[in-house]
Design a protein around this motif. Structure first.
Motif, mmCIF file in Angstrom:
data_model
loop_
_atom_site.group_PDB
_atom_site.id
_atom_site.type_symbol
_atom_site.label_atom_id
_atom_site.label_comp_id
_atom_site.label_asym_id
_atom_site.label_seq_id
_atom_site.Cartn_x
_atom_site.Cartn_y
_atom_site.Cartn_z
ATOM 1 N N PRO A 16 40.400 47.633 31.694
ATOM 2 C CA PRO A 16 41.054 46.356 32.023
ATOM 3 C C PRO A 16 40.181 45.424 32.862
ATOM 4 C CG PRO A 16 42.564 48.183 32.344
ATOM 5 C CD PRO A 16 41.220 48.783 32.128
ATOM 6 N N ILE A 17 39.313 45.978 33.703
ATOM 7 C CA ILE A 17 38.421 45.128 34.495
ATOM 8 C C ILE A 17 37.423 44.447 33.576
ATOM 9 C CG2 ILE A 17 36.883 45.028 36.483
ATOM 10 C CD1 ILE A 17 39.751 46.064 37.046
ATOM 11 N N ARG A 18 36.931 45.181 32.606
ATOM 12 C CA ARG A 18 36.041 44.583 31.613
ATOM 13 C C ARG A 18 36.749 43.473 30.839
ATOM 14 N NH1 ARG A 18 31.303 45.565 33.648
ATOM 15 N NH2 ARG A 18 30.488 47.675 33.352
ATOM 16 N N VAL A 19 38.019 43.701 30.526
ATOM 17 C CA VAL A 19 38.784 42.668 29.815
ATOM 18 C C VAL A 19 38.921 41.428 30.688
ATOM 19 C CG1 VAL A 19 41.044 42.091 28.846
ATOM 20 C CG2 VAL A 19 39.998 44.308 28.339
ATOM 21 N N MET A 20 39.203 41.614 31.985
ATOM 22 C CA MET A 20 39.247 40.465 32.903
ATOM 23 C C MET A 20 37.950 39.679 32.836
ATOM 24 S SD MET A 20 40.946 42.065 36.367
ATOM 25 C CE MET A 20 42.573 42.841 36.373
ATOM 26 N N GLN A 21 36.834 40.403 32.826
ATOM 27 C CA GLN A 21 35.526 39.744 32.837
ATOM 28 C C GLN A 21 35.272 38.949 31.566
ATOM 29 O OE1 GLN A 21 33.051 43.150 33.685
ATOM 30 N NE2 GLN A 21 33.543 43.127 35.867
ATOM 31 N N VAL A 22 35.603 39.516 30.409
ATOM 32 C CA VAL A 22 35.356 38.783 29.162
ATOM 33 C C VAL A 22 36.351 37.642 28.977
ATOM 34 C CG1 VAL A 22 34.242 40.739 28.040
ATOM 35 C CG2 VAL A 22 36.706 40.392 27.718
ATOM 36 N N LEU A 23 37.458 37.663 29.736
ATOM 37 C CA LEU A 23 38.403 36.552 29.721
ATOM 38 C C LEU A 23 38.005 35.457 30.716
ATOM 39 C CD1 LEU A 23 41.837 38.425 29.488
ATOM 40 C CD2 LEU A 23 40.763 37.033 27.706
ATOM 41 N N GLY A 24 37.003 35.733 31.547
ATOM 42 C CA GLY A 24 36.491 34.704 32.452
ATOM 43 C C GLY A 24 36.920 34.805 33.899
ATOM 44 N N ALA A 25 37.678 35.860 34.274
ATOM 45 C CA ALA A 25 38.089 36.004 35.677
ATOM 46 C C ALA A 25 36.869 36.297 36.541
ATOM 47 C CB ALA A 25 39.119 37.124 35.810
ATOM 48 N N THR A 26 36.775 35.623 37.682
ATOM 49 C CA THR A 26 35.614 35.777 38.564
ATOM 50 C C THR A 26 35.956 36.472 39.880
ATOM 51 O OG1 THR A 26 35.991 33.560 39.472
ATOM 52 C CG2 THR A 26 34.468 33.756 37.604
ATOM 53 N N GLY A 27 37.236 36.742 40.109
ATOM 54 C CA GLY A 27 37.646 37.410 41.344
ATOM 55 C C GLY A 27 38.682 38.483 41.065
ATOM 56 N N LEU A 28 38.769 39.455 41.976
ATOM 57 C CA LEU A 28 39.699 40.570 41.821
ATOM 58 C C LEU A 28 40.303 40.942 43.168
ATOM 59 C CD1 LEU A 28 40.884 42.935 40.072
ATOM 60 C CD2 LEU A 28 38.893 44.272 40.798
ATOM 61 N N ILE A 29 41.626 41.018 43.218
ATOM 62 C CA ILE A 29 42.336 41.616 44.354
ATOM 63 C C ILE A 29 42.862 42.957 43.879
ATOM 64 C CG2 ILE A 29 44.272 41.439 45.973
ATOM 65 C CD1 ILE A 29 44.118 38.423 45.726
ATOM 66 N N VAL A 30 42.415 44.026 44.519
ATOM 67 C CA VAL A 30 42.819 45.364 44.103
ATOM 68 C C VAL A 30 43.607 46.011 45.238
ATOM 69 C CG1 VAL A 30 40.584 46.305 44.825
ATOM 70 C CG2 VAL A 30 41.995 47.587 43.222
#
Length: 276
Positions: free
Chosen positions: A100-114
């Motif tokens: 899912p983190i990889r999917v976030m990246q290919v969708l263009g997300a640049t930040g993550l709150i975990v």
């Protein structure tokens, strides 16, 4: 091991499925840990997609993890919220856990709150505390970057000297004070699970510098950093680790404590989304 080409094909298929259903792409990813899923109720203009419907997505099997992606807006920011995560102990590979983190990246997300539910090792922490993660110890015996490198997303040897973004942590500490939350930071140790740690293991973890312990987060943070994302980590101390108090551990206590502080947690993360 899955080849770089095969990984890219899977990511492209998941991305295509999501883009056909979501009108705008996320700028910020949020992962909700055990018992902390109600934050997703804040999402406006929401579109909900079940994990089981997304190509190549794992399925969450743990109590307290709803198993769905929620897209929409929080405080005007476009977000992709994971309402439930995947764990190494469920039998998934590290690549599956972090897909899912990889999917976030290919969708263009640049930040993550975990976020996660964690056991407290530091005797200054108490059940119900919200702790910012300043660093981590990967004691899971595996690494999500092992194998073929996804060169299009990140380098073979990524730097983790600031795995948890310092600027974001400073902003979060300020917000915590404003909300009446005791501003605290700590080092998170990740174990493979699913059993809780022994008292001897907790003594060892304390000796090597751990303040809290859990069974998630670190693989996601490694992959997020590999892909160039800024990361903020928050642990909810739901119980004291084995041997800290004279009582046995169980998942029910984890869920009860998470439920007790959920309102404060939601307010905290909502405020963070506005400023990060």
């Amino acid at each position: 091991m899955i080849s770089e080409k095969a990984q890219n094909v899977k990511l492209a298929e998941a991305r295509r499925y999501i883009m056909e259903r979501v009108p705008s792409l996320p700028e910020l990813g949020i992962i909700l840990g055990s018992g902390l899923g109600s934050f997703a109720d804040l999402v406006e203009e929401k579109i909900v997609i079940s994990y089981k419907d997304i190509p190549h997505f794992p399925i969450s099997t743990v109590e307290g993890h709803a198993g769905q992606l929620v897209f929409g807006k929080v405080s005007g920011r476009k977000v992709m919220v994971m309402q439930g995560r995947f764990h190494y102990y469920e039998g998934y590979s590290m690549q599956e856990v972090t897909f899912p983190i990889r999917v976030m990246q290919v969708l263009g997300a640049t930040g993550l709150i975990v976020t996660n539910a964690a056991g407290g090792i530091n005797s200054g922490f108490h059940p119900g505390d919200l702790i910012l993660i300043k660093d981590h110890l990967n004691l899971m015996g595996d690494n999500p970057l092992r194998g073929a490198n996804l060169l299009s997303l990140g380098p073979r040897f990524p730097d983790l000297s600031e795995g948890y973004d310092l600027e974001w942590r400073q902003k979060a500490l300020t917000i915590a004070r404003e909300l009446g939350i005791n501003p605290q930071e700590g080092v998170y140790a990740a174990m493979s699970g699913p059993n809780y740690e022994t008292p001897a293991e907790i003594r060892y973890l304390r000796t090597i510098g751990a303040d809290m312990v859990g069974m998630s987060t670190v693989p996601e943070v490694i992959v997020a950093n590999h892909g160039g994302m800024q990361v903020l980590g928050i642990s909810c101390v739901t119980n004291m680790a084995a041997g800290i108090l004279a009582q046995k551990l169980n998942h029910t206590e984890v869920m009860e404590t998470a439920g007790r502080i959920e309102t404060q947690f939601v307010q905290f993360v909502q405020a963070l989304v506005r400023v990060l």
